[in-house]
Motif scaffolding. Sequence first.
Motif, mmCIF file in Angstrom:
data_model
loop_
_atom_site.group_PDB
_atom_site.id
_atom_site.type_symbol
_atom_site.label_atom_id
_atom_site.label_comp_id
_atom_site.label_asym_id
_atom_site.label_seq_id
_atom_site.Cartn_x
_atom_site.Cartn_y
_atom_site.Cartn_z
ATOM 1 N N VAL A 101 -0.678 24.996 -3.825
ATOM 2 C CA VAL A 101 -0.815 26.034 -2.797
ATOM 3 C C VAL A 101 0.477 26.824 -2.662
ATOM 4 N N LEU A 102 1.604 26.130 -2.632
ATOM 5 C CA LEU A 102 2.895 26.815 -2.520
ATOM 6 C C LEU A 102 3.139 27.717 -3.724
ATOM 7 N N ALA A 103 2.741 27.246 -4.914
ATOM 8 C CA ALA A 103 2.909 28.069 -6.117
ATOM 9 C C ALA A 103 2.060 29.333 -6.042
ATOM 10 N N ALA A 104 0.839 29.199 -5.520
ATOM 11 C CA ALA A 104 -0.032 30.370 -5.382
ATOM 12 C C ALA A 104 0.535 31.360 -4.373
ATOM 13 N N ILE A 105 1.055 30.839 -3.256
ATOM 14 C CA ILE A 105 1.658 31.720 -2.247
ATOM 15 C C ILE A 105 2.858 32.455 -2.832
ATOM 16 N N TRP A 106 3.680 31.724 -3.575
ATOM 17 C CA TRP A 106 4.850 32.342 -4.195
ATOM 18 C C TRP A 106 4.437 33.431 -5.181
ATOM 19 N N ARG A 110 5.447 37.307 -5.082
ATOM 20 C CA ARG A 110 6.129 37.919 -6.219
ATOM 21 C C ARG A 110 5.408 39.187 -6.660
ATOM 22 N N GLU A 111 4.082 39.135 -6.697
ATOM 23 C CA GLU A 111 3.322 40.312 -7.094
ATOM 24 C C GLU A 111 3.512 41.453 -6.096
ATOM 25 N N ARG A 112 3.531 41.107 -4.797
ATOM 26 C CA ARG A 112 3.755 42.142 -3.790
ATOM 27 C C ARG A 112 5.136 42.758 -3.926
ATOM 28 N N ALA A 113 6.133 41.911 -4.188
ATOM 29 C CA ALA A 113 7.491 42.426 -4.355
ATOM 30 C C ALA A 113 7.585 43.337 -5.576
#
Length: 207
Positions: A101-106, A110-113
Amino acid sequence: MTEPALAFPDAAEIAISALDKLSRLRALTDQESADLARLLGVPEDETEEVDRRPIPPDFEAMYIELGPKVLPEHYSASNRTVRRWSEEAGRSRLRAERAAVLAAIWEVKRERACKTAKKRANIAMAERRRRALSASEPAPDPDILRAAAHYLRIPQNGGHRVSPSGEGDWFIGAVRVTAQDLIRRATVRGFDPGDVRPALRQAPETR
């Protein structure tokens, strides 16, 4: 004369103190604490009360969503109790799912950034192109420019908010354009640069 007898703590007090110190040194599970208490001969009613609540129905979901560190406060339970629940639910599996879950959130962050950085880069590139184009084009006739700006403000022609930027170009709404581009946009909507004088008699000068 008889000397006063020295006061020694009884075995129960020593055992309770030892149990407390050991519990502080390393977090014992409920079962380990109970076994140690029996080994030291501490009566059950003199040991710390053990939280024997069953694992909450939403424990796995909360573990994955919140992480283990906040669960004691979330459930008003001790760290040992939360650890017991984790073992019952399968701590290794919960950790793996939490990591996923943390990897998916990250990855989403990252994509938004990346999208934000790309958008800013495109805006900066467009600004550089606009400045280069503005510098390469000849300055338009001020009368034609003011007339074109007034033309775009007329409701039938778009009713735009048109104003100078103070740096040689113009704003049409929130869009920044060169002076020549402003005239071109007005021309597309029917503005005739050759008919400037009649337009100026109706258009107030914009400074």
